[in-house]
Design an enzyme around this catalytic site. Structure first.
Site, PDB file in Angstrom:
ATOM      1  CB  SER A   1       6.991   1.089   0.162  1.00  0.00           C
ATOM      2  OG  SER A   1       7.198  -0.299   0.145  1.00  0.00           O
TER       3      SER A   1
ATOM      4  CB  SER B   1       9.784  -0.679   2.595  1.00  0.00           C
ATOM      5  OG  SER B   1       9.877   0.292   1.573  1.00  0.00           O
TER       6      SER B   1
ATOM      7  CE  LYS C   1      11.853   3.139   2.229  1.00  0.00           C
ATOM      8  NZ  LYS C   1      10.794   2.733   1.277  1.00  0.00           N
TER       9      LYS C   1
END
Length: 543
Positions: free
Chosen positions: A229, A205, A124
Protein backbone atom coordinates in the site's frame (compact mmCIF):
# COMPACT_ATOMS: atom_id res chain seq x y z
CA UNK A 1 -1.29 -12.85 -1.12
CA UNK A 2 -1.30 -9.33 -2.43
CA UNK A 3 -4.66 -8.22 -1.11
CA UNK A 4 -5.16 -5.83 -3.99
CA UNK A 5 -5.10 -8.72 -6.42
CA UNK A 6 -8.01 -11.10 -5.91
CA UNK A 7 -8.40 -11.79 -9.61
CA UNK A 8 -5.74 -12.74 -12.11
CA UNK A 9 -5.74 -11.21 -15.55
CA UNK A 10 -4.06 -11.80 -18.86
CA UNK A 11 -0.79 -10.09 -19.77
CA UNK A 12 -0.82 -6.58 -21.14
CA UNK A 13 1.20 -5.61 -24.21
CA UNK A 14 3.05 -2.31 -24.12
CA UNK A 15 5.77 -0.19 -25.67
CA UNK A 16 8.72 0.72 -23.43
CA UNK A 17 10.26 4.14 -22.83
CA UNK A 18 13.43 4.10 -20.71
CA UNK A 19 15.29 7.01 -19.07
CA UNK A 20 13.16 10.01 -19.80
CA UNK A 21 10.77 8.43 -22.13
CA UNK A 22 -8.22 29.85 2.36
CA UNK A 23 -8.55 26.37 3.80
CA UNK A 24 -11.38 24.04 3.05
CA UNK A 25 -11.75 21.55 5.90
CA UNK A 26 -13.52 18.91 3.86
CA UNK A 27 -13.05 18.08 0.20
CA UNK A 28 -15.32 15.09 -0.02
CA UNK A 29 -17.48 13.94 -2.87
CA UNK A 30 -18.84 10.47 -3.27
CA UNK A 31 -19.93 11.24 -6.83
CA UNK A 32 -17.62 10.36 -9.68
CA UNK A 33 -18.26 12.75 -12.55
CA UNK A 34 -14.64 13.68 -13.17
CA UNK A 35 -14.02 15.86 -16.22
CA UNK A 36 -10.83 13.94 -17.05
CA UNK A 37 -9.42 17.10 -18.54
CA UNK A 38 -5.83 17.84 -17.65
CA UNK A 39 -5.31 20.53 -20.28
CA UNK A 40 -6.31 23.26 -17.85
CA UNK A 41 -3.75 22.32 -15.18
CA UNK A 42 -1.59 25.41 -14.95
CA UNK A 43 2.17 25.34 -14.53
CA UNK A 44 3.15 25.43 -10.89
CA UNK A 45 6.18 27.21 -9.50
CA UNK A 46 6.76 24.52 -6.87
CA UNK A 47 6.70 21.65 -9.37
CA UNK A 48 9.20 19.00 -8.22
CA UNK A 49 10.28 21.17 -5.27
CA UNK A 50 12.49 19.32 -2.81
CA UNK A 51 12.98 19.82 0.90
CA UNK A 52 16.34 21.43 0.16
CA UNK A 53 14.93 23.85 -2.43
CA UNK A 54 12.08 24.86 -0.12
CA UNK A 55 14.50 25.49 2.73
CA UNK A 56 16.75 27.52 0.44
CA UNK A 57 13.74 29.56 -0.65
CA UNK A 58 12.71 30.28 2.93
CA UNK A 59 16.27 31.09 4.00
CA UNK A 60 16.69 33.58 1.15
CA UNK A 61 13.34 35.26 1.76
CA UNK A 62 11.91 34.22 -1.60
CA UNK A 63 9.32 32.13 0.21
CA UNK A 64 7.84 31.84 3.65
CA UNK A 65 6.15 28.85 5.21
CA UNK A 66 2.88 30.73 4.71
CA UNK A 67 3.45 31.47 1.02
CA UNK A 68 4.47 27.87 0.36
CA UNK A 69 1.40 26.59 2.18
CA UNK A 70 -0.84 28.96 0.21
CA UNK A 71 0.65 27.74 -3.05
CA UNK A 72 -0.02 24.10 -2.18
CA UNK A 73 -3.55 24.83 -0.96
CA UNK A 74 -4.30 26.65 -4.22
CA UNK A 75 -2.82 23.73 -6.16
CA UNK A 76 -5.07 21.31 -4.28
CA UNK A 77 -8.12 23.43 -5.06
CA UNK A 78 -7.19 23.65 -8.74
CA UNK A 79 -6.61 19.94 -9.29
CA UNK A 80 -8.63 18.17 -6.64
CA UNK A 81 -12.18 19.37 -7.33
CA UNK A 82 -11.90 20.90 -10.80
CA UNK A 83 -9.87 20.25 -13.94
CA UNK A 84 -8.67 16.64 -13.66
CA UNK A 85 -10.53 16.06 -10.35
CA UNK A 86 -7.75 13.98 -8.86
CA UNK A 87 -9.60 13.56 -5.56
CA UNK A 88 -6.25 12.89 -3.94
CA UNK A 89 -6.98 15.04 -0.89
CA UNK A 90 -9.93 14.26 1.34
CA UNK A 91 -9.57 17.18 3.77
CA UNK A 92 -7.30 20.18 4.29
CA UNK A 93 -6.16 21.57 7.62
CA UNK A 94 -8.19 24.70 8.57
CA UNK A 95 -5.28 25.81 10.78
CA UNK A 96 -2.51 25.30 8.21
CA UNK A 97 -1.96 28.99 7.49
CA UNK A 98 -1.94 29.97 11.15
CA UNK A 99 0.59 27.22 11.87
CA UNK A 100 2.70 28.49 8.96
CA UNK A 101 2.62 32.03 10.39
CA UNK A 102 3.83 30.73 13.76
CA UNK A 103 6.65 28.77 12.15
CA UNK A 104 7.72 31.82 10.14
CA UNK A 105 7.89 33.88 13.33
CA UNK A 106 9.85 31.14 15.06
CA UNK A 107 12.33 30.93 12.17
CA UNK A 108 13.02 34.65 12.50
CA UNK A 109 13.40 34.61 16.27
CA UNK A 110 15.04 31.25 16.97
CA UNK A 111 15.96 29.65 13.66
CA UNK A 112 14.79 26.44 12.03
CA UNK A 113 13.86 23.32 14.03
CA UNK A 114 14.85 20.85 11.33
CA UNK A 115 14.99 20.33 7.59
CA UNK A 116 11.18 19.99 7.66
CA UNK A 117 10.57 23.39 9.31
CA UNK A 118 7.71 25.02 7.37
CA UNK A 119 7.38 22.12 4.90
CA UNK A 120 3.76 21.07 4.10
CA UNK A 121 3.06 17.33 4.38
CA UNK A 122 -0.05 15.28 3.66
CA UNK A 123 -1.03 12.35 5.88
CA UNK A 124 -3.10 9.40 4.75
CA UNK A 125 -6.59 9.54 6.25
CA UNK A 126 -5.95 6.64 8.59
CA UNK A 127 -3.35 8.53 10.65
CA UNK A 128 -4.65 10.31 13.75
CA UNK A 129 -4.19 14.03 14.26
CA UNK A 130 -5.46 15.77 17.38
CA UNK A 131 -6.62 18.97 15.74
CA UNK A 132 -9.64 20.05 13.71
CA UNK A 133 -9.06 17.39 11.05
CA UNK A 134 -10.85 14.05 11.20
CA UNK A 135 -9.46 10.53 10.78
CA UNK A 136 -11.89 8.17 9.06
CA UNK A 137 -10.09 5.67 6.79
CA UNK A 138 -12.37 7.15 4.11
CA UNK A 139 -15.48 5.66 5.71
CA UNK A 140 -18.70 7.50 6.47
CA UNK A 141 -19.00 5.36 9.59
CA UNK A 142 -16.24 7.46 11.20
CA UNK A 143 -17.23 10.78 9.66
CA UNK A 144 -16.57 13.50 12.21
CA UNK A 145 -14.17 11.42 14.31
CA UNK A 146 -11.40 13.57 15.78
CA UNK A 147 -8.59 11.70 17.50
CA UNK A 148 -8.14 12.21 21.24
CA UNK A 149 -4.37 12.51 20.71
CA UNK A 150 -1.87 12.75 17.89
CA UNK A 151 -0.46 9.62 16.36
CA UNK A 152 3.24 9.18 17.09
CA UNK A 153 3.90 10.17 13.48
CA UNK A 154 1.90 13.41 13.69
CA UNK A 155 3.63 14.28 16.96
CA UNK A 156 7.09 13.77 15.47
CA UNK A 157 6.23 15.84 12.40
CA UNK A 158 4.91 18.72 14.49
CA UNK A 159 8.04 18.61 16.66
CA UNK A 160 10.14 18.87 13.49
CA UNK A 161 8.22 21.98 12.41
CA UNK A 162 6.39 20.35 9.52
CA UNK A 163 2.96 21.67 8.52
CA UNK A 164 0.25 19.04 8.47
CA UNK A 165 -1.42 20.25 5.29
CA UNK A 166 -4.31 17.80 5.17
CA UNK A 167 -5.45 14.20 4.87
CA UNK A 168 -4.98 12.22 1.69
CA UNK A 169 -7.70 10.07 0.16
CA UNK A 170 -7.20 6.30 0.26
CA UNK A 171 -8.77 3.01 -0.62
CA UNK A 172 -11.42 2.84 2.08
CA UNK A 173 -10.33 0.91 5.19
CA UNK A 174 -6.90 0.62 3.52
CA UNK A 175 -8.38 -1.68 0.87
CA UNK A 176 -9.41 -4.30 3.41
CA UNK A 177 -13.19 -4.27 3.18
CA UNK A 178 -14.37 -6.16 0.12
CA UNK A 179 -13.42 -8.13 -2.96
CA UNK A 180 -13.19 -6.49 -6.39
CA UNK A 181 -12.38 -3.11 -4.86
CA UNK A 182 -11.37 -0.11 -6.94
CA UNK A 183 -8.10 1.22 -5.53
CA UNK A 184 -8.34 4.83 -4.47
CA UNK A 185 -12.08 4.81 -3.88
CA UNK A 186 -13.56 5.83 -0.56
CA UNK A 187 -17.10 6.87 0.33
CA UNK A 188 -15.81 10.17 1.72
CA UNK A 189 -13.34 11.04 -1.02
CA UNK A 190 -14.70 9.43 -4.18
CA UNK A 191 -12.40 7.90 -6.78
CA UNK A 192 -8.80 9.07 -6.66
CA UNK A 193 -7.09 9.15 -10.06
CA UNK A 194 -3.59 8.68 -11.39
CA UNK A 195 -2.18 12.09 -12.43
CA UNK A 196 -0.14 10.55 -15.25
CA UNK A 197 -3.20 9.15 -17.03
CA UNK A 198 -6.47 10.10 -15.38
CA UNK A 199 -8.50 7.02 -16.23
CA UNK A 200 -5.78 4.80 -14.72
CA UNK A 201 -5.57 3.57 -11.16
CA UNK A 202 -3.29 5.33 -8.67
CA UNK A 203 -3.12 1.95 -6.90
CA UNK A 204 -3.88 1.46 -3.24
CA UNK A 205 -4.31 1.84 -0.50
CA UNK A 206 -2.16 4.99 -0.10
CA UNK A 207 -3.66 6.22 -3.35
CA UNK A 208 -4.14 9.84 -2.40
CA UNK A 209 -0.69 10.10 -0.85
CA UNK A 210 0.80 8.79 -4.10
CA UNK A 211 -1.31 10.85 -6.51
CA UNK A 212 -0.99 14.06 -4.49
CA UNK A 213 2.78 13.86 -4.16
CA UNK A 214 3.24 12.96 -7.84
CA UNK A 215 1.02 15.89 -8.85
CA UNK A 216 2.88 18.30 -6.54
CA UNK A 217 -0.06 18.98 -4.21
CA UNK A 218 2.36 18.75 -1.29
CA UNK A 219 6.06 18.60 -0.65
CA UNK A 220 5.97 15.13 0.92
CA UNK A 221 3.42 12.61 2.12
CA UNK A 222 3.00 9.69 4.47
CA UNK A 223 1.41 6.41 3.45
CA UNK A 224 0.83 3.15 5.28
CA UNK A 225 1.38 -0.41 4.12
CA UNK A 226 0.31 -3.89 5.10
CA UNK A 227 1.16 -5.41 1.72
CA UNK A 228 1.92 -3.06 -1.15
CA UNK A 229 0.00 0.00 0.00
CA UNK A 230 3.04 2.31 -0.06
CA UNK A 231 5.19 0.63 -2.65
CA UNK A 232 2.51 -0.10 -5.26
CA UNK A 233 1.03 3.44 -5.45
CA UNK A 234 4.58 4.82 -5.38
CA UNK A 235 5.41 2.67 -8.40
CA UNK A 236 2.20 3.62 -10.23
CA UNK A 237 2.71 7.32 -9.50
CA UNK A 238 6.44 7.61 -10.24
CA UNK A 239 7.57 8.08 -6.64
CA UNK A 240 10.07 6.86 -4.10
CA UNK A 241 8.26 4.82 -1.47
CA UNK A 242 9.76 3.29 1.66
CA UNK A 243 8.07 0.51 3.59
CA UNK A 244 10.26 0.30 6.68
CA UNK A 245 11.00 -2.70 8.86
CA UNK A 246 7.99 -3.30 11.10
CA UNK A 247 8.84 -1.58 14.38
CA UNK A 248 11.04 1.17 12.94
CA UNK A 249 8.06 3.57 12.83
CA UNK A 250 5.34 3.53 15.48
CA UNK A 251 1.82 2.50 14.47
CA UNK A 252 0.22 4.16 17.51
CA UNK A 253 -2.70 6.27 16.31
CA UNK A 254 -2.99 4.57 12.92
CA UNK A 255 -6.21 2.78 11.95
CA UNK A 256 -4.88 -0.78 11.67
CA UNK A 257 -5.15 -3.85 9.54
CA UNK A 258 -2.58 -6.18 11.11
CA UNK A 259 0.13 -5.50 13.68
CA UNK A 260 2.45 -8.17 12.25
CA UNK A 261 2.71 -6.30 8.93
CA UNK A 262 1.45 -2.71 9.32
CA UNK A 263 3.83 0.22 9.06
CA UNK A 264 3.85 3.80 7.87
CA UNK A 265 6.47 5.29 5.59
CA UNK A 266 7.53 8.13 3.28
CA UNK A 267 6.17 8.75 -0.22
CA UNK A 268 8.34 11.36 -1.93
CA UNK A 269 9.67 12.49 -5.28
CA UNK A 270 13.33 11.89 -4.43
CA UNK A 271 15.34 9.41 -2.39
CA UNK A 272 16.91 12.27 -0.44
CA UNK A 273 13.53 13.60 0.67
CA UNK A 274 12.42 10.10 1.61
CA UNK A 275 15.57 9.66 3.72
CA UNK A 276 14.97 12.99 5.46
CA UNK A 277 11.38 12.11 6.23
CA UNK A 278 12.20 8.60 7.44
CA UNK A 279 14.64 10.00 10.01
CA UNK A 280 11.92 12.18 11.52
CA UNK A 281 9.47 9.27 11.82
CA UNK A 282 11.66 6.81 13.73
CA UNK A 283 11.79 6.34 17.49
CA UNK A 284 10.77 4.09 20.36
CA UNK A 285 7.17 4.60 21.41
CA UNK A 286 5.61 3.11 24.54
CA UNK A 287 2.29 2.90 22.71
CA UNK A 288 3.70 0.46 20.13
CA UNK A 289 5.48 -2.59 21.56
CA UNK A 290 7.18 -3.35 18.23
CA UNK A 291 9.29 -0.17 18.34
CA UNK A 292 11.28 -1.47 21.33
CA UNK A 293 13.21 -3.70 18.94
CA UNK A 294 14.27 -0.70 16.83
CA UNK A 295 16.34 0.99 19.53
CA UNK A 296 19.68 -0.31 18.27
CA UNK A 297 18.71 -0.10 14.61
CA UNK A 298 17.14 3.32 13.98
CA UNK A 299 18.66 6.61 12.92
CA UNK A 300 17.44 10.19 13.01
CA UNK A 301 19.47 11.02 9.91
CA UNK A 302 19.35 8.58 7.01
CA UNK A 303 20.85 11.06 4.53
CA UNK A 304 24.32 10.10 5.76
CA UNK A 305 23.89 6.77 3.97
CA UNK A 306 23.23 8.36 0.57
CA UNK A 307 26.16 7.73 -1.75
CA UNK A 308 26.08 8.36 -5.52
CA UNK A 309 28.60 5.52 -5.87
CA UNK A 310 26.58 3.26 -3.61
CA UNK A 311 26.17 0.53 -6.22
CA UNK A 312 29.90 -0.05 -6.51
CA UNK A 313 30.76 -3.33 -4.83
CA UNK A 314 27.17 -4.11 -3.83
CA UNK A 315 25.98 -7.71 -4.16
CA UNK A 316 22.38 -7.73 -5.38
CA UNK A 317 20.25 -10.81 -5.96
CA UNK A 318 17.78 -10.91 -8.84
CA UNK A 319 14.46 -12.45 -7.77
CA UNK A 320 13.70 -14.06 -11.13
CA UNK A 321 10.42 -15.64 -10.01
CA UNK A 322 9.04 -12.11 -9.47
CA UNK A 323 9.67 -11.35 -13.15
CA UNK A 324 7.67 -12.70 -16.07
CA UNK A 325 4.20 -11.24 -15.56
CA UNK A 326 4.63 -8.36 -18.05
CA UNK A 327 7.02 -8.43 -21.00
CA UNK A 328 7.34 -4.65 -21.14
CA UNK A 329 8.24 -4.43 -17.48
CA UNK A 330 10.75 -7.26 -17.86
CA UNK A 331 12.42 -5.44 -20.76
CA UNK A 332 12.62 -2.27 -18.68
CA UNK A 333 14.08 -4.20 -15.75
CA UNK A 334 16.77 -5.80 -17.91
CA UNK A 335 17.91 -2.32 -18.93
CA UNK A 336 17.88 -1.27 -15.29
CA UNK A 337 19.94 -4.32 -14.32
CA UNK A 338 22.48 -3.40 -16.96
CA UNK A 339 22.80 0.07 -15.43
CA UNK A 340 23.23 -1.47 -11.98
CA UNK A 341 25.95 -3.78 -13.28
CA UNK A 342 27.78 -0.99 -15.09
CA UNK A 343 27.71 1.02 -11.86
CA UNK A 344 29.86 -1.61 -10.20
CA UNK A 345 27.37 -3.93 -8.53
CA UNK A 346 27.63 -7.69 -8.74
CA UNK A 347 24.34 -9.29 -9.81
CA UNK A 348 23.49 -12.82 -8.67
CA UNK A 349 20.59 -14.68 -10.26
CA UNK A 350 18.23 -16.31 -7.77
CA UNK A 351 16.28 -18.72 -9.98
CA UNK A 352 14.98 -20.76 -7.02
CA UNK A 353 14.05 -17.89 -4.71
CA UNK A 354 10.34 -18.56 -4.32
CA UNK A 355 7.44 -16.40 -5.41
CA UNK A 356 4.59 -15.29 -3.16
CA UNK A 357 2.48 -18.44 -3.69
CA UNK A 358 3.54 -20.39 -0.55
CA UNK A 359 2.23 -17.70 1.83
CA UNK A 360 -0.83 -16.43 -0.03
CA UNK A 361 -3.32 -18.40 2.07
CA UNK A 362 -1.54 -18.02 5.41
CA UNK A 363 -1.04 -14.28 4.93
CA UNK A 364 -4.76 -13.69 4.45
CA UNK A 365 -5.53 -15.88 7.48
CA UNK A 366 -3.26 -13.76 9.67
CA UNK A 367 -4.63 -10.50 8.33
CA UNK A 368 -8.24 -11.50 8.97
CA UNK A 369 -7.52 -12.49 12.58
CA UNK A 370 -5.41 -9.44 13.36
CA UNK A 371 -7.75 -7.02 11.61
CA UNK A 372 -10.67 -7.92 13.85
CA UNK A 373 -8.60 -7.72 17.03
CA UNK A 374 -6.60 -4.62 16.12
CA UNK A 375 -9.48 -2.62 14.66
CA UNK A 376 -11.72 -3.28 17.66
CA UNK A 377 -8.89 -2.11 19.92
CA UNK A 378 -8.46 1.09 17.89
CA UNK A 379 -12.19 1.83 17.92
CA UNK A 380 -12.28 1.37 21.71
CA UNK A 381 -9.87 4.29 22.05
CA UNK A 382 -11.94 6.84 20.14
CA UNK A 383 -14.09 9.62 21.53
CA UNK A 384 -17.31 8.69 23.31
CA UNK A 385 -19.41 9.06 20.15
CA UNK A 386 -17.44 6.34 18.35
CA UNK A 387 -15.97 4.33 21.24
CA UNK A 388 -18.72 1.74 21.32
CA UNK A 389 -18.20 0.78 17.70
CA UNK A 390 -16.80 -2.59 16.68
CA UNK A 391 -16.17 -4.34 13.37
CA UNK A 392 -19.67 -5.79 13.72
CA UNK A 393 -21.09 -2.26 14.03
CA UNK A 394 -19.23 -1.17 10.89
CA UNK A 395 -20.72 -4.09 8.97
CA UNK A 396 -24.19 -3.09 10.12
CA UNK A 397 -23.54 0.57 9.23
CA UNK A 398 -22.61 -0.43 5.68
CA UNK A 399 -25.72 -2.61 5.42
CA UNK A 400 -27.87 0.35 6.49
CA UNK A 401 -26.17 2.67 4.00
CA UNK A 402 -25.65 0.62 0.83
CA UNK A 403 -26.21 3.55 -1.54
CA UNK A 404 -23.49 5.58 0.13
CA UNK A 405 -21.02 2.93 1.25
CA UNK A 406 -21.36 -0.06 -1.06
CA UNK A 407 -22.01 1.57 -4.41
CA UNK A 408 -18.76 0.22 -5.90
CA UNK A 409 -17.97 -2.98 -3.97
CA UNK A 410 -19.04 -5.03 -0.96
CA UNK A 411 -17.66 -6.02 2.43
CA UNK A 412 -16.74 -9.67 2.01
CA UNK A 413 -13.42 -9.21 3.85
CA UNK A 414 -15.17 -7.54 6.79
CA UNK A 415 -17.52 -10.52 7.03
CA UNK A 416 -14.69 -13.05 6.91
CA UNK A 417 -12.75 -11.19 9.60
CA UNK A 418 -15.77 -10.91 11.89
CA UNK A 419 -16.05 -14.72 11.94
CA UNK A 420 -12.51 -15.13 13.28
CA UNK A 421 -11.81 -15.95 16.91
CA UNK A 422 -9.14 -14.61 19.30
CA UNK A 423 -5.42 -14.42 18.59
CA UNK A 424 -4.91 -17.50 20.73
CA UNK A 425 -6.57 -19.68 18.07
CA UNK A 426 -4.32 -22.46 16.77
CA UNK A 427 -5.16 -21.59 13.15
CA UNK A 428 -3.87 -18.05 13.62
CA UNK A 429 -0.70 -19.05 15.45
CA UNK A 430 0.16 -21.69 12.86
CA UNK A 431 -0.40 -19.27 9.97
CA UNK A 432 1.76 -16.61 11.60
CA UNK A 433 4.56 -19.08 12.26
CA UNK A 434 4.40 -20.27 8.65
CA UNK A 435 4.52 -16.70 7.34
CA UNK A 436 7.62 -15.79 9.32
CA UNK A 437 9.41 -19.07 8.71
CA UNK A 438 8.92 -19.04 4.93
CA UNK A 439 9.59 -15.34 4.33
CA UNK A 440 12.27 -14.79 6.99
CA UNK A 441 14.24 -17.85 8.14
CA UNK A 442 13.81 -19.93 4.97
CA UNK A 443 13.24 -16.95 2.69
CA UNK A 444 14.92 -13.55 2.63
CA UNK A 445 17.41 -14.27 5.44
CA UNK A 446 18.41 -17.63 3.99
CA UNK A 447 19.04 -16.41 0.46
CA UNK A 448 20.89 -13.29 1.62
CA UNK A 449 23.10 -15.35 3.92
CA UNK A 450 23.81 -17.96 1.24
CA UNK A 451 24.84 -15.43 -1.41
CA UNK A 452 26.13 -12.69 0.94
CA UNK A 453 23.72 -10.18 -0.54
CA UNK A 454 23.20 -6.51 0.28
CA UNK A 455 19.74 -6.43 -1.33
CA UNK A 456 17.31 -8.25 -3.61
CA UNK A 457 15.94 -6.57 -6.74
CA UNK A 458 12.68 -7.11 -8.65
CA UNK A 459 10.08 -5.12 -10.59
CA UNK A 460 7.71 -3.48 -8.10
CA UNK A 461 4.50 -4.18 -9.99
CA UNK A 462 2.85 -3.90 -13.39
CA UNK A 463 1.93 -0.50 -14.90
CA UNK A 464 -1.30 1.13 -13.76
CA UNK A 465 -4.43 -0.56 -15.04
CA UNK A 466 -7.67 1.20 -15.93
CA UNK A 467 -9.99 2.23 -13.11
CA UNK A 468 -12.75 -0.36 -13.01
CA UNK A 469 -15.48 -0.04 -10.39
CA UNK A 470 -17.27 -3.15 -11.67
CA UNK A 471 -14.55 -5.79 -11.96
CA UNK A 472 -12.13 -4.28 -9.49
CA UNK A 473 -8.38 -3.79 -9.49
CA UNK A 474 -6.15 -5.91 -11.71
CA UNK A 475 -2.45 -6.55 -11.10
CA UNK A 476 -0.16 -8.71 -13.18
CA UNK A 477 2.53 -9.27 -10.60
CA UNK A 478 4.13 -7.67 -7.57
CA UNK A 479 7.26 -7.75 -5.41
CA UNK A 480 5.47 -6.45 -2.35
CA UNK A 481 4.36 -9.61 -0.54
CA UNK A 482 7.64 -11.22 0.58
CA UNK A 483 9.04 -8.18 2.44
CA UNK A 484 5.53 -7.29 3.68
CA UNK A 485 4.85 -10.69 5.25
CA UNK A 486 8.38 -10.83 6.67
CA UNK A 487 8.03 -7.32 8.09
CA UNK A 488 11.26 -6.38 6.30
CA UNK A 489 12.15 -3.12 4.50
CA UNK A 490 11.30 -2.44 0.88
CA UNK A 491 12.15 0.61 -1.25
CA UNK A 492 10.73 1.36 -4.68
CA UNK A 493 11.76 4.16 -7.01
CA UNK A 494 11.17 5.09 -10.65
CA UNK A 495 12.85 2.90 -13.26
CA UNK A 496 11.25 4.30 -16.41
CA UNK A 497 7.97 4.45 -18.31
CA UNK A 498 5.82 2.19 -20.40
CA UNK A 499 4.17 4.65 -22.69
CA UNK A 500 3.16 7.38 -20.20
CA UNK A 501 2.84 5.09 -17.18
CA UNK A 502 5.58 4.97 -14.53
CA UNK A 503 7.18 1.68 -13.54
CA UNK A 504 9.07 1.17 -10.30
CA UNK A 505 12.05 -0.97 -9.38
CA UNK A 506 12.20 -2.57 -5.93
CA UNK A 507 15.07 -3.23 -3.56
CA UNK A 508 14.35 -5.18 -0.39
CA UNK A 509 16.36 -7.03 2.22
CA UNK A 510 16.71 -8.31 5.77
CA UNK A 511 15.35 -6.53 8.86
CA UNK A 512 16.81 -3.09 9.62
CA UNK A 513 18.66 -2.85 6.30
CA UNK A 514 17.22 0.58 5.43
CA UNK A 515 20.72 2.15 5.29
CA UNK A 516 21.94 -0.35 2.69
CA UNK A 517 18.75 -0.08 0.64
CA UNK A 518 18.84 3.72 0.68
CA UNK A 519 22.48 3.69 -0.42
CA UNK A 520 21.65 1.44 -3.38
CA UNK A 521 18.45 3.28 -4.30
CA UNK A 522 20.12 6.68 -4.20
CA UNK A 523 22.94 5.53 -6.46
CA UNK A 524 20.43 4.10 -8.95
CA UNK A 525 18.39 7.31 -8.86
CA UNK A 526 21.40 9.54 -9.42
CA UNK A 527 22.59 7.39 -12.31
CA UNK A 528 19.24 7.21 -14.08
CA UNK A 529 17.20 10.29 -13.06
CA UNK A 530 14.07 9.08 -14.82
CA UNK A 531 11.32 10.75 -12.80
CA UNK A 532 9.27 13.32 -14.69
CA UNK A 533 6.13 15.16 -13.53
CA UNK A 534 2.72 13.95 -14.72
CA UNK A 535 0.90 15.39 -17.72
CA UNK A 536 -2.67 14.72 -16.50
CA UNK A 537 -3.53 12.92 -19.74
CA UNK A 538 -7.24 12.01 -19.97
CA UNK A 539 -6.42 8.57 -21.38
CA UNK A 540 -3.80 6.72 -23.41
CA UNK A 541 -4.19 6.91 -27.16
CA UNK A 542 -4.46 3.60 -28.91
CA UNK A 543 -1.25 2.56 -30.62
Amino acid sequence: MNRRNFTKTAALGAAVSFFGSGCNQNIPTGKDSAKLDGKNVASFELDEATVASLQEGMASGKYTARSITELYLNRIEATNRSGPELRAVIETNPDALNIANELDAERKSRGSRSQLHGVPILLKDNIDTHDRMTTTAGSLALEGSIALQDSFIAKRLREAGAILLGKANLSEWANFRGDLSSSGWSARGGQCRNPYVLDRSPSGSSSGSGAATAANLCALSIGTETDGSITSPASHCGLVGIKPTVGLVSRAGIIPIAHSQDTAGPMCRTVTDAAILLGVLTGVDSRDFATATSQEHSFTDYTKFLDPNGLKGARIGIARKLFGSHSGVDHLMEQALEVIKKSGAELIDLPDFFSTAPVEGSELEVLLYEFKADLNAYLAGLSEKFRSKTLKDLIEFNERNPDREMQTYGQEIFLKAEKKGPLTDKAYLQALEKNHRLTRTEGIDAVMDKHKLDAIVAPTTSPAGSIDQVNGEKYLGSATTLPAVAGYPHITLPAGFIRELPVGISFFGRAWSEPALLKIAFAFEQTTKVRKPPKFLPTLKLA
